[in-house]
Enzyme design. Structure first.
Site, PDB file in Angstrom:
ATOM      1  N   HIS A 127       0.832  -1.210   0.000  1.00 16.15           N
ATOM      2  CA  HIS A 127       0.000   0.000   0.000  1.00 16.15           C
ATOM      3  C   HIS A 127       0.857   1.247   0.000  1.00 16.15           C
ATOM      4  O   HIS A 127       0.653   2.171  -0.796  1.00 16.15           O
ATOM      5  CB  HIS A 127      -0.916  -0.027   1.236  1.00 16.15           C
ATOM      6  CG  HIS A 127      -1.790   1.176   1.352  1.00 16.15           C
ATOM      7  ND1 HIS A 127      -1.421   2.288   2.069  1.00 16.15           N
ATOM      8  CD2 HIS A 127      -2.974   1.464   0.785  1.00 16.15           C
ATOM      9  CE1 HIS A 127      -2.358   3.190   1.956  1.00 16.15           C
ATOM     10  NE2 HIS A 127      -3.323   2.723   1.194  1.00 16.15           N
ATOM     11  N   CYS A 522      -3.800  -2.108 -15.660  1.00 14.11           N
ATOM     12  CA  CYS A 522      -3.778  -0.994 -14.715  1.00 14.11           C
ATOM     13  C   CYS A 522      -3.039  -1.356 -13.426  1.00 14.11           C
ATOM     14  O   CYS A 522      -3.023  -0.575 -12.489  1.00 14.11           O
ATOM     15  CB  CYS A 522      -5.182  -0.497 -14.416  1.00 14.11           C
ATOM     16  SG  CYS A 522      -6.212  -1.711 -13.579  1.00 14.11           S
TER      17      CYS A 522
HETATM   18  C1  PEP Z   1      -4.539  -4.616  -9.317  1.00 14.58           C
HETATM   19  O1  PEP Z   1      -4.904  -5.516  -8.554  1.00 14.58           O
HETATM   20  O2  PEP Z   1      -3.638  -4.757 -10.158  1.00 14.58           O
HETATM   21  C2  PEP Z   1      -5.158  -3.286  -9.232  1.00 14.58           C
HETATM   22  C3  PEP Z   1      -4.864  -2.353 -10.094  1.00 14.58           C
HETATM   23  O3  PEP Z   1      -5.988  -3.048  -8.191  1.00 14.58           O
HETATM   24  P1  PEP Z   1      -5.489  -2.719  -6.701  1.00 14.58           P
HETATM   25  O4  PEP Z   1      -4.019  -2.501  -6.761  1.00 14.58           O
HETATM   26  O5  PEP Z   1      -6.235  -1.511  -6.285  1.00 14.58           O
HETATM   27  O6  PEP Z   1      -5.893  -3.958  -5.978  1.00 14.58           O
END
Ligand code: PEP
Ligand code: MG
Length: 564
Positions: A127, A522
């Site tokens: 995070h 993403c």
């Molecule tokens: C992912 O899991 O790659 C994503 C973009 O979502 P998050 O990082 O918010 O879980």
């Protein structure tokens, strides 16, 4: 000539040499594009420490330790161990470094207030790392030599030369997120020259470096075929990303909007509600906030696509876990403290990342999906009525089964139709999904019948595909990398033969049932040059990365064409 070697040069020097050689007719633009390592771009944009000061600090034994270089740039400030303290000190005009064992969404405001972030745990997609890169904050994570006592407000650092140094709240430290170094004391920093031009502090014409940078970035656009989008959830980030050349938003994480100011209290009220009516009442209060945020984002991204993801994290991330904060919540909300304790206890999960999150929330609480979709469409209508073009793409997270997607899609369509009828205006929008659960990749042909686009969430796809926790894997990954099991950290650079294969399967299956499906990525890999090369090769249309990696991705996408 007996021997030649490539001259060692900094990123800025490599850029200057490449651009000037093109201008002198010694090389062509394509060669120039290969001569500048995309990974050197963040260091061209990031603030830096004065080199002499750094040397002096090392000489004075103020070098403490080294962690993972999760967010480039240099920062100095007073150590704080909680988010509140960072915000409080910022109001008083003091600079801070937020030090935590690891961060969670509760720390967002503190991370925003601090100059830099340092954590003892976590990897490159923890995070702290993801959020810090998104905020363009210097960040060092996974610093295992730190023993952080958040409650007692100190940390003990086991230095490489065998000392144990105690650093207390209020002591100055400096972190270099480009190298991962942590030093005691305050070191002078300055913004990069390119950044000063982008900020309008120096006129563009006065900076040769900025002129070279702009020229070079223009050449990348002539060559690349991959589109570059950004992961942004505020109008400010969207504007920054556009300055760096983003061609839309590939991921707007809506949950980040719930932490600011009084929104978090309303969010908590919604979570603690025990009837649909009470939840809807709280959601109605959140609606105007979301709508305003989306209006700002749509305006900043006028004419470009904006992919908005519905609520994703487990709800326990929005509520307090210690008695003090629970007490405050009871006072503020008027809800009985015992009731709060019970509800929060009930939200706890052994494996929250595999728990009640993503579309699973929308299935249990369809009213959350309804509120978010209403906010998106109302915002799109408002911006359209101002004569601006908007292209919302509504994205359902963590889908594994076609029925989950269809369930959410029906709610999205029904809500959007209602809002458009009320407003007597139509907006074009599409509905798609993230592919981040391995099962979704394997049944992508079924999902593509219903979904207009796939966005690969390679952070979760790596976590679930490899069975490595995003937050804890660093402990053993260090050994794995040292022993050569993997060449690079799979959370940083996609594991092409494993997780990459899942992506390939999903592309092939998705195209079988929807040949024109829009495909992008993403996850954090969208900003990694090696992964970008892979994504180009396997036929994705775009990658999305944090605003400050957009330039890296543009350069990497051009290289992918030239070297692919
Ligand atoms: C992912 O899991 O790659 C994503 C973009 O979502 P998050 O990082 O918010 O879980
Ligand atoms: Mg995810």
């Amino acid at each position: 000539m007996l021997q030649t070697r490539s001259g060692k040069r900094t990123g800025v020097a490599a850029l200057r040499m490449a651009v000037e050689m093109v201008e002198e007719g010694l090389i062509d633009k394509r060669t120039a594009l290969i001569r500048v390592d995309p990974e050197s771009i963040p260091s061209m944009l990031a603030p830096v420490f004065d080199l002499d000061e750094k040397k002096k600090a090392v000489k004075e034994k103020r070098y403490l330790t080294k962690g993972l270089n999760a967010g480039p740039g240099a920062a100095s400030g007073k150590v704080v161990f909680d988010s509140w303290n960072a915000q409080h000190k910022k109001i008083k005009g003091e600079k801070t470094i937020l030090v935590r064992m690891e961060t969670s969404p509760e720390d967002i405001a503190g991370m925003e207030a601090a100059e830099g972030i340092l954590t003892a745990r976590g990897g490159m997609t923890s995070h702290a790392a993801v959020v810090a890169r998104g905020m363009n904050k210097p960040c060092v994570v996974g610093c295992s030599a730190l023993h952080v006592e958040e409650r007692s407000q100190f940390m003990a650092v086991a230095t490489e030369d065998g000392r144990s140094v105690i650093v207390r709240e209020g002591d100055f430290i400096s972190i270099d997120g480009t190298t991962g170094e942590v030093l005691l004391g305050s070191l002078q920093t300055k913004p990069s020259e390119i950044q000063q031009v982008l900020d309008g502090v120096i006129p563009g014409d006065d900076s040769q470096i900025a002129k070279n940078f702009t020229k070079f970035m223009g050449w990348t656009d002539e060559v690349r075929t991959l589109q570059i989008r950004t992961n942004a959830d505020t109008p400010r980030d969207s504007r920054i990303a556009r300055i760096f050349g983003a061609q839309g938003i590939g991921l707007c994480r809506t949950e980040h909007m719930f932490f600011e100011g009084e929104r978090i209290s309303v969010m908590q009220e919604m979570i603690l509600a025990d009837t649909v009516e009470a939840r809807e009442k709280a959601l109605a209060k959140l609606l105007p906030y979301q709508r305003e945020d989306f209006i700002g984002i749509f305006e900043a991204m006028e004419g470009l696509p904006v992919t908005i993801r519905l609520l994703d994290p487990p709800l326990h991330e929005f509520v307090p876990h210690d008695e003090g904060h629970m007490g405050e919540l009871a006072q503020k909300s008027g809800i009985d403290l015992d009731k709060i304790r019970i509800r929060i206890e009930a939200l706890k999960e052994q494996n929250p990342m595999l728990g009640h999150r993503g579309c699973r929330l929308g299935v249990t609480y369809p009213e959350i999906t309804r509120m978010q979709v209403r906010a998106i469409i109302e915002a799109a209508v408002a911006v359209k009525k101002k004569g601006k073009s908007v292209y919302p793409e509504i994205m359902v997270p963590l889908v594994g089964h076609i029925k989950e997607f269809v369930h959410q899609k029906e709610i999205i369509e029904a809500t959007a139709q209602t809002v458009m009828r009320e407003a007597n205006t139509r907006v074009d929008f599409t509905i798609g999904t993230m592919i981040e659960v391995p099962r979704a990749a394997l049944v992508a042909d079924q999902i593509a019948v219903e979904a207009k686009f796939f966005s690969f969430g390679t952070n979760d796809l790596t976590q679930m595909g490899m069975g490595f926790s995003r937050d804890d894997a660093d402990k053993f990954l260090r050994d794995y990398l040292r022993l050569g099991f993997y060449e690079r950290n799979p959370f940083q650079s996609i594991d092409q033969e494993g997780v990459g294969e899942l992506v390939k399967i999903a592309i092939e299956k998705g195209r079988k049932t929807r040949p024109d499906i829009k495909l992008g990525v993403c996850g954090e890999h969208g900003g990694d040059p090696t992964s970008i090369m892979f994504f180009h090769k396997i036929g994705l249309q775009y990658v999305s990365c944090s605003p400050f990696r957009v330039a890296v991705a543009r350069a990497a996408a051009a290289r992918a064409v030239l070297l692919g």
